[in-house]
Design a protein around this motif. Structure first.
Motif, mmCIF file in Angstrom:
data_model
loop_
_atom_site.group_PDB
_atom_site.id
_atom_site.type_symbol
_atom_site.label_atom_id
_atom_site.label_comp_id
_atom_site.label_asym_id
_atom_site.label_seq_id
_atom_site.Cartn_x
_atom_site.Cartn_y
_atom_site.Cartn_z
ATOM 1 N N THR A 137 0.850 -1.193 0.000
ATOM 2 C CA THR A 137 0.000 0.000 0.000
ATOM 3 C C THR A 137 0.883 1.239 0.000
ATOM 4 O O THR A 137 1.842 1.331 0.779
ATOM 5 N N ASP A 138 0.585 2.184 -0.867
ATOM 6 C CA ASP A 138 1.317 3.452 -0.927
ATOM 7 C C ASP A 138 0.955 4.287 0.296
ATOM 8 O O ASP A 138 -0.179 4.734 0.449
ATOM 9 N N VAL A 139 1.936 4.492 1.187
ATOM 10 C CA VAL A 139 1.696 5.271 2.414
ATOM 11 C C VAL A 139 2.558 6.532 2.421
ATOM 12 O O VAL A 139 2.857 7.080 3.486
ATOM 13 N N SER A 140 2.922 7.007 1.240
ATOM 14 C CA SER A 140 3.832 8.150 1.141
ATOM 15 C C SER A 140 3.306 9.372 1.883
ATOM 16 O O SER A 140 4.025 10.017 2.652
ATOM 17 N N GLU A 141 2.040 9.720 1.639
ATOM 18 C CA GLU A 141 1.482 10.912 2.285
ATOM 19 C C GLU A 141 1.297 10.692 3.780
ATOM 20 O O GLU A 141 1.693 11.532 4.601
ATOM 21 N N LYS A 142 0.711 9.573 4.149
ATOM 22 C CA LYS A 142 0.437 9.280 5.551
ATOM 23 C C LYS A 142 1.710 9.234 6.383
ATOM 24 O O LYS A 142 1.728 9.660 7.546
ATOM 25 N N SER A 143 2.803 8.748 5.792
ATOM 26 C CA SER A 143 4.045 8.564 6.539
ATOM 27 C C SER A 143 4.886 9.826 6.638
ATOM 28 O O SER A 143 5.864 9.857 7.388
ATOM 29 N N GLY A 144 4.545 10.868 5.883
ATOM 30 C CA GLY A 144 5.330 12.098 5.899
ATOM 31 C C GLY A 144 6.419 12.145 4.845
ATOM 32 O O GLY A 144 7.185 13.119 4.782
ATOM 33 N N ILE A 145 6.512 11.130 4.003
ATOM 34 C CA ILE A 145 7.553 11.082 2.981
ATOM 35 C C ILE A 145 7.409 12.223 1.969
ATOM 36 O O ILE A 145 8.396 12.692 1.400
ATOM 37 N N LEU A 146 6.183 12.712 1.761
ATOM 38 C CA LEU A 146 5.961 13.751 0.756
ATOM 39 C C LEU A 146 6.253 15.162 1.263
ATOM 40 O O LEU A 146 6.305 16.106 0.471
ATOM 41 N N LYS A 147 6.433 15.327 2.563
ATOM 42 C CA LYS A 147 6.565 16.682 3.128
ATOM 43 C C LYS A 147 7.746 17.480 2.586
ATOM 44 O O LYS A 147 7.635 18.708 2.428
ATOM 45 N N PRO A 148 8.904 16.875 2.298
ATOM 46 C CA PRO A 148 9.994 17.687 1.724
ATOM 47 C C PRO A 148 9.682 18.231 0.339
ATOM 48 O O PRO A 148 10.396 19.109 -0.147
ATOM 49 N N GLY A 149 8.646 17.722 -0.313
ATOM 50 C CA GLY A 149 8.290 18.181 -1.647
ATOM 51 C C GLY A 149 9.139 17.519 -2.711
ATOM 52 O O GLY A 149 9.938 16.621 -2.434
ATOM 53 N N PRO A 150 8.982 17.956 -3.961
ATOM 54 C CA PRO A 150 9.753 17.353 -5.053
ATOM 55 C C PRO A 150 11.255 17.588 -4.872
ATOM 56 O O PRO A 150 11.678 18.677 -4.484
ATOM 57 N N ARG A 151 12.026 16.560 -5.121
ATOM 58 C CA ARG A 151 13.488 16.636 -5.089
ATOM 59 C C ARG A 151 14.048 15.790 -6.228
ATOM 60 O O ARG A 151 13.382 14.892 -6.728
ATOM 61 N N TYR A 152 15.301 16.055 -6.578
ATOM 62 C CA TYR A 152 15.989 15.238 -7.570
ATOM 63 C C TYR A 152 16.675 14.068 -6.849
ATOM 64 O O TYR A 152 17.905 13.986 -6.768
ATOM 65 N N SER A 153 15.892 13.162 -6.331
ATOM 66 C CA SER A 153 16.425 12.062 -5.523
ATOM 67 C C SER A 153 17.028 10.981 -6.406
ATOM 68 O O SER A 153 16.447 10.615 -7.429
ATOM 69 N N ILE A 154 18.164 10.437 -5.982
ATOM 70 C CA ILE A 154 18.842 9.405 -6.766
ATOM 71 C C ILE A 154 18.992 8.098 -5.997
ATOM 72 O O ILE A 154 18.538 7.053 -6.447
#
Length: 593
Positions: free
Chosen positions: A263-280
């Motif tokens: 299950t996608d828990v990105s929002e619930k877990s706080g993973i989205l709070k930093p916003g878009p990044r160029y993550s590698i």
């Protein structure tokens, strides 16, 4: 009492904060004091280790294909990809998985498109291509790869990132893999550019969760034709554009439901709070020694991320406060790869991050209080800034008990070869020897022809593919054959290698921590998934022992229960298999040891 962090740069002697009896009785991860240990090997003559590229002799003869050779017009052509050392058939020998890419505007004949490849270890230093049987002959721009047994059936599975749609391959245990992306709930509606990934059990329920980095929002169908491409400038030279000016993307955290689905828990877990990044590249370790896995992410051209695990299913980005988002001058850097180790054996995991040319890599020392100090220059790893640095690893190449650093490099602009910038597209590798006193020495010129060879390299994985106690390197080279850097001479000193098998925790034992004590010297590591640049290294933990022939104590802390198992007086130069609750269930002693 909290000991201040100390570095004795001119001395090889570090004092132990407390008696050895206390050290043996108290698990390292429960200590509040920093553990300072005696350097027993720093003054010894270095081992005569040579790295030799044996890829072709070993049977790795399929070249990588990745974008244009002499010119790049899109950022996808520069990024490259990772690879993996992993034992897919559970025979105790490391196999190899190589990713592959494509070319813009390519119209490949039927069956001629480049594919990824799986190679089986023949146990004699060679490999056999078993791609066709395995079902892993994937086409497209494949970037990252990570390994973990997501369904706890005893066979490690493979997650593959792509420009487009990522894919999860279930290991069937018979040499074949099945694409279960849709069935597992991992199919995203829109295509994305997946980069690095890591399996972790963030909620400690015994089932592996999955973290995926997304790099840039890029639609491969909308890349302009060569005649319509608009170029940017770098040092006055027209080159492809990005990442700055292109839209970054957000990362994803998937929770394992325990039934083969996520299950996608990105929002619930706080993973989205930093916003878009160029993550590698993402890695997961317990950086604050609280028993819960955290996540560190190397980010290109923007601040890097450190997600602290809040123990309740959520994460908080603490990288800025912790001191590992920027360099010591407060500048953003173009982060590529990540390596993690307790390089000074003080009981806290430190971070090495690779960056772009004209900048140094970072060595972030863990202060043990929730913060890191950028010791790039005091440590000696700031000596080089002339390469675009990618894959990296803490590797004890000479088994002296102190983890060294191996770094691979490669420019992103082939055009540099036509200008007098003092830079080249193809670069040698770098090796930093750990001197055992908090500092490193660049010994690259002494490490053999495999280090001096020049390629535009990207992914790198590290492991003992010969099972002889030497740590070797597997390297992906853009538009070239891969490199397999065989370690010759690295087992002149003693070693111990440990494979962990979970029963109550996840079967791969990702997140399990091992401490190895010899006299006053205490080393530690954790089983981890996804490191270097978008790559997967040996899941077994390797510890050099120097001249010590018997390990005083091995401690294993299992991630789900947090229980600790101890094993005393273990002979050196063997591979141990330790199963949770059952102790040492198998040993392997190579004939060469």
């Amino acid at each position: 009492m909290i000991f201040p962090r100390r570095y004795f740069l001119g001395s090889s002697l570090l004092m132990l904060g407390g008696g050895l009896t206390d050290a043996l009785a108290t698990p390292l991860w429960k200590w509040k004091d920093s553990l300072l240990v005696e350097s027993t090997t720093a003054n010894q003559a270095p081992s005569q280790v040579q790295f030799v590229d044996v890829a072709q002799q070993a049977g790795l003869t399929i070249p990588n294909v990745w974008g244009g050779v002499d010119r790049k017009r899109s950022i996808i052509e520069t990024k490259g990809s990772g690879l993996a050392f992993f034992d897919y058939d559970n025979d105790g020998w490391l196999d190899i998985y190589l990713t592959n890419g494509s070319r813009l505007d390519a119209d490949w004949p039927n069956g001629k498109a480049p594919t990824s490849h799986l190679y089986k270890n023949n146990r004699d230093g060679t490999f056999t291509d078993v791609t066709e049987k395995s079902g892993l002959g994937l086409t497209g721009w494949q970037t990252g790869v990570c390994v973990g047994d997501y369904d706890n059936d005893g066979w490690d599975d493979l997650f593959c990132c792509f420009l487009g749609h990522n894919r999860l391959f279930h290991n069937n245990g018979d040499g074949t893999f099945t694409d279960v992306t849709h069935k597992a709930g991992l199919r995203q509606e829109r295509g994305r550019w997946g980069a690095g990934c890591t399996f972790l059990d963030y909620d400690r329920d015994g089932h592996l969760d999955l973290f995926v980095c997304n790099y840039i929002k890029l639609d491969p169908e909308k890349i302009p034709a060569a005649s319509e491409t608009h170029y940017c400038q770098w040092k006055g030279v027209p080159i492809m554009c990005g990442p700055r000016g292109l839209p970054g993307d957000t990362n994803i955290l998937y929770r394992n439901n325990g039934d083969g689905t996520f299950t996608d828990v990105s929002e619930k877990s706080g993973i989205l709070k930093p916003g878009p990044r160029y993550s590698i590249t993402a890695v997961s370790y317990d950086f604050d020694n609280d028993g819960w896995p955290d996540i560190y992410i190397a980010v290109d051209s923007e601040p890097s991320i450190l997600f602290k695990n809040n123990h309740d299913g959520t994460f908080t980005d603490v990288a800025v406060m912790a001191g590992c988002a920027y360099n010591s001058d407060g500048h953003e850097q173009a982060g590529m790869g990540v390596a993690v180790a307790d390089y000074d054996c003080d009981g806290w995991f430190d971070i090495f991050k690779t960056n772009f040319v004209d900048d140094t890599c970072n060595l972030y020392h863990n202060n043990g209080d929730g913060t890191f100090s950028d010791l790039t220059f005091p440590s000696g790893v700031g000596a080089n800034n002339r390469y675009v640095a990618w894959g990296c690893g803490f590797v004890d190449y000479n088994n002296d008990g102190w983890t060294d650093i191996l770094q691979v490099n490669g420019h992103v602009y082939p055009e540099v070869d036509r200008y007098n910038f003092g830079e080249t597209f193809k670069n040698p590798r770098l090796v930093y020897k750990n001197l055992g006193n908090g500092t490193f020495k660049d010994v690259s010129s002494q490490m053999g022809p495999g280090i001096g060879e020049r390629f535009s390299s990207r992914g790198a994985a590290f492991g003992d593919y010969k099972n002889d106690g030497t740590m070797s390197a597997l390297i992906l080279n853009l538009n070239d054959l891969p490199s397999l850097l065989r370690n010759d001479g690295g087992n002149k000193l003693n070693w111990i290698k440990i494979k962990l098998v979970g029963t109550k925790c996840n079967r791969t034992a990702i997140g399990a921590r091992v401490r190895v004590i010899t006299g006053k010297h205490a080393q530690m590591d954790e089983v981890h998934s996804g490191t270097s640049v978008m790559s997967q290294s040996d899941l077994r933990l390797h510890f050099g022992l120097g001249k010590v022939e018997t390990v005083d104590l091995i401690e294993v802390k299992w991630p789900t229960t947090q229980k600790i198992e101890r094993f005393a007086q273990i002979k050196a130069n063997q591979i141990l298999t330790i199963r949770e609750g059952d102790g040492i269930v198998a040993t392997f002693k190579p004939q060469t040891a």
